[in-house]
Write a protein that holds these residues in place. Structure first.
Motif, short mmCIF file in Angstrom:
data_model
loop_
_atom_site.label_atom_id
_atom_site.label_comp_id
_atom_site.label_asym_id
_atom_site.label_seq_id
_atom_site.Cartn_x
_atom_site.Cartn_y
_atom_site.Cartn_z
N MET A 1 0.84 -1.20 0.00
CA MET A 1 0.00 0.00 0.00
C MET A 1 0.87 1.25 0.00
O MET A 1 1.03 1.91 -1.02
N TYR A 2 1.49 1.56 1.15
CA TYR A 2 2.32 2.77 1.24
C TYR A 2 3.68 2.59 0.57
O TYR A 2 4.36 3.56 0.28
N LEU A 3 4.06 1.34 0.34
CA LEU A 3 5.34 1.05 -0.27
C LEU A 3 5.22 0.56 -1.71
O LEU A 3 6.19 0.03 -2.26
N ASP A 4 4.05 0.74 -2.31
CA ASP A 4 3.84 0.23 -3.67
C ASP A 4 4.90 0.75 -4.64
O ASP A 4 5.40 0.01 -5.49
N PHE A 5 5.25 2.03 -4.50
CA PHE A 5 6.23 2.61 -5.43
C PHE A 5 7.60 1.95 -5.27
O PHE A 5 8.34 1.75 -6.24
N LEU A 6 7.95 1.60 -4.03
CA LEU A 6 9.23 0.93 -3.78
C LEU A 6 9.20 -0.51 -4.31
O LEU A 6 10.15 -0.96 -4.96
N ILE A 7 8.12 -1.21 -4.03
CA ILE A 7 7.99 -2.60 -4.48
C ILE A 7 8.09 -2.67 -6.00
O ILE A 7 8.76 -3.55 -6.56
N ASP A 8 7.44 -1.73 -6.69
CA ASP A 8 7.50 -1.70 -8.16
C ASP A 8 8.94 -1.49 -8.64
O ASP A 8 9.37 -2.12 -9.61
N ARG A 9 9.68 -0.61 -7.96
CA ARG A 9 11.07 -0.37 -8.35
C ARG A 9 11.95 -1.58 -8.07
O ARG A 9 12.86 -1.89 -8.84
N PHE A 10 11.68 -2.27 -6.98
CA PHE A 10 12.46 -3.48 -6.67
C PHE A 10 12.26 -4.52 -7.77
O PHE A 10 13.21 -5.20 -8.18
N LYS A 11 11.04 -4.66 -8.25
CA LYS A 11 10.72 -5.66 -9.26
C LYS A 11 11.42 -5.38 -10.60
O LYS A 11 11.69 -6.29 -11.37
N GLN A 12 11.70 -4.10 -10.84
CA GLN A 12 12.35 -3.72 -12.10
C GLN A 12 13.82 -4.16 -12.14
O GLN A 12 14.40 -4.29 -13.22
N VAL A 13 14.42 -4.37 -10.98
CA VAL A 13 15.86 -4.71 -10.93
C VAL A 13 16.09 -5.91 -10.01
O VAL A 13 17.00 -5.90 -9.18
N GLU A 14 15.31 -6.95 -10.18
CA GLU A 14 15.34 -8.09 -9.26
C GLU A 14 16.72 -8.71 -9.10
O GLU A 14 17.06 -9.21 -8.03
N ASN A 15 17.51 -8.71 -10.16
CA ASN A 15 18.82 -9.37 -10.10
C ASN A 15 19.94 -8.48 -9.59
O ASN A 15 21.08 -8.93 -9.43
N LYS A 16 19.63 -7.21 -9.35
CA LYS A 16 20.65 -6.29 -8.87
C LYS A 16 20.83 -6.45 -7.37
O LYS A 16 19.90 -6.78 -6.63
N THR A 17 22.04 -6.17 -6.87
CA THR A 17 22.32 -6.26 -5.43
C THR A 17 21.74 -5.06 -4.70
O THR A 17 22.06 -3.92 -5.02
N ALA A 18 20.89 -5.33 -3.73
CA ALA A 18 20.31 -4.27 -2.91
C ALA A 18 21.21 -3.97 -1.71
O ALA A 18 21.49 -2.81 -1.40
N PHE A 19 21.66 -5.03 -1.03
CA PHE A 19 22.46 -4.89 0.18
C PHE A 19 23.69 -5.79 0.12
O PHE A 19 23.64 -6.88 -0.47
N ILE A 20 24.75 -5.34 0.75
CA ILE A 20 25.89 -6.21 1.06
C ILE A 20 26.09 -6.12 2.56
O ILE A 20 26.25 -5.04 3.12
N TYR A 21 26.03 -7.27 3.21
CA TYR A 21 26.11 -7.32 4.67
C TYR A 21 27.06 -8.44 5.07
O TYR A 21 26.81 -9.62 4.78
N GLU A 22 28.15 -8.09 5.71
CA GLU A 22 29.15 -9.08 6.11
C GLU A 22 29.52 -9.96 4.93
O GLU A 22 29.55 -11.20 5.03
N ASP A 23 29.75 -9.31 3.79
CA ASP A 23 30.13 -9.96 2.53
C ASP A 23 29.03 -10.84 1.94
O ASP A 23 29.28 -11.61 1.00
#
Length: 449
Positions: A1-23
């Motif tokens: 609902m409030y994050l629809d715009f973010l979810i849509d953007r995440f779906k556009q780049v599914e294979n891209k790295t969002a986070f790196i955490y402890e390698d």
């Protein structure tokens, strides 16, 4: 609902790295799966429309849980180890019903069952709006509980910005850290979490992951230069170093720009009460900058910066309403103006009143830091029966063989040629190190209050 715009953007780049955490690399697809999994977890445990703390340092799981909590219309409290020694006090203040902790990245629920009659909570719950509670650092006073309408705070992230590999230096329970994370995610960027904030570890991370944006505090930059770790690692990937959260000594900024000539330096400005504003420095080595952007207006009243923001908080949990009748937030920052540019002199509450004359700690610190013999300095006021207050300096010496008596004479002599008499420290304490918080902000003494 409030994050629809973010979810849509995440779906556009599914294979891209969002986070790196402890390698460990987490793709946007992994993040989407984790958010959905946590939403199911919250639904299964009937956690919706309540006051929920996420008790964890920055991690992919913590951010995914925060996003899931937002979608579940909770009043969310991101909570890191920064305040761990005061956890129960803060959770009680915030009326925390439950908290999420992580065991091997698996969420578990801890019941607290505190309650709050805050009018801001009533508004959010009645309107079915997600909320956010942040705690101020309390470096110059008591920490405040700050309540936001998250739907208003999220609006600015719908605008598309630039894609950079960014180091997440501040935790998500700090407005600067929260802004870094949301800005990175909204621009489909890669964010590298950094829970070890020692200069050595930060430099290792920059080299290893080719960090392009380093958002830090002036206190950390000073520690970095003193450690000389920047000479031991390849930091050539850096494009921007952004700084804020406390005054930047002019001498330190000029030193940084000399050491990193190919890096752009940008002063950032935001408050826990209003969110982070867009900013533009007059020059890399200048403390003059302009702030504003869509959804923000600024004005200067009696030398104090005031902000009107669409994203302004609803109010405090434990302090009076800080807004004027026409909706302007009084920041408490004393500023000078030069056309559309401003320069922050310091917090009004930290000004030292010496016999009716005003002393800004940052001005005195900047002069003393010009001395090669001084590694760091902290200026504050101390009560005086004659002058009201006197200026006190806690200094860290760069040279161990320098006698304390010689150091004090050197400081007074240097200051006498650059500062008015009432600004020169009357008392000089030789210290092993200056005090700073887990948020890498100097702790200002309240002895002059």
């Amino acid at each position: 609902m409030y994050l629809d715009f973010l979810i849509d953007r995440f779906k556009q780049v599914e294979n891209k790295t969002a986070f790196i955490y402890e390698d460990r690399a987490v793709s946007y697809k992994d993040l989407l799966i984790k958010i959905e999994e946590f939403q199911y977890f919250l639904t299964e445990h009937n956690i919706s429309g309540t006051v929920l703390a996420i008790d964890s340092n920055n991690s992919p799981e913590a951010i995914a849980m925060l996003l899931a909590s937002i979608e579940s219309i909770n009043i969310s409290i991101p909570f890191s180890s920064t305040f761990s020694n005061k956890k129960d006090n803060y959770f009680k203040l915030a009326g925390t019903k439950q908290a999420i902790e992580f065991d091997e990245n698996t969420p578990k629920i801890v019941d607290y069952n505190y309650s709050s009659n805050s009018e801001h909570y009533v508004y959010l719950l009645e309107k079915k709006l997600p909320g956010l509670v942040l705690f101020s650092s309390g470096t110059s006073g008591k920490s405040k509980g700050i309540v936001h309408n998250l739907s208003a705070l999220l609006e600015k992230y719908q605008r598309v910005g630039k894609d950079y590999i960014t180091l997440s230096f501040m935790n998500y329970d700090h407005i600067g850290g929260f802004d870094t994370i949301l800005y990175s995610l909204s621009n489909q960027s890669t964010l590298v979490f950094q829970n070890d904030r020692s200069p050595k570890s930060v430099c290792e991370t920059i080299e290893k992951h080719k960090i392009e944006v380093l958002p830090v505090t002036p206190t950390f930059l000073n520690l970095l230069l003193l450690s000389e770790m920047h000479n031991s690692y390849d930091l050539s990937s850096l494009k921007y170093i952004t700084y804020g959260a406390e005054p930047m000594p002019e001498f330190l900024l000029k030193k940084c720009t000399e050491i990193f000539p190919n890096v752009r330096f940008l002063q950032k400005f935001g408050t826990s009460e209003t969110g982070t504003l867009q900013s533009k420095s007059k020059a890399d080595d200048s403390l003059w900058f302009k702030i504003g952007g869509e959804g923000f207006d600024i004005r200067i009243v009696d030398g104090i910066l005031q902000i009107k923001a669409k994203s302004a908080m609803l109010g405090y949990l434990n302090a009076p309403h800080p807004f004027t009748e026409d909706g302007w937030y009084i920041t408490g920052d004393k500023v000078e103006t030069d056309g559309e540019y401003i320069r922050i002199l310091g917090r009004d509450s930290e000004i030292i009143n010496v016999g009716g004359e005003k002393v800004f700690p940052a001005e005195v610190e900047n002069v003393i830091l010009e001395l090669d013999e001084i590694e760091d300095v902290l200026i504050y006021g101390e009560n005086s029966p004659i002058m009201g207050n006197i200026v006190v300096a806690d200094v860290v010496l760069a040279k161990e063989d320098l006698k304390k008596s010689e150091a004090k004479k050197l400081i007074k002599k240097h200051c006498s040629g650059k500062l008015e008499q009432f600004k020169i420290p009357v008392k000089i304490n030789i210290s092993s190190q200056t005090q700073y918080t887990d948020r890498f902000k100097k702790i200002r003494s309240n002895k002059h209050d």
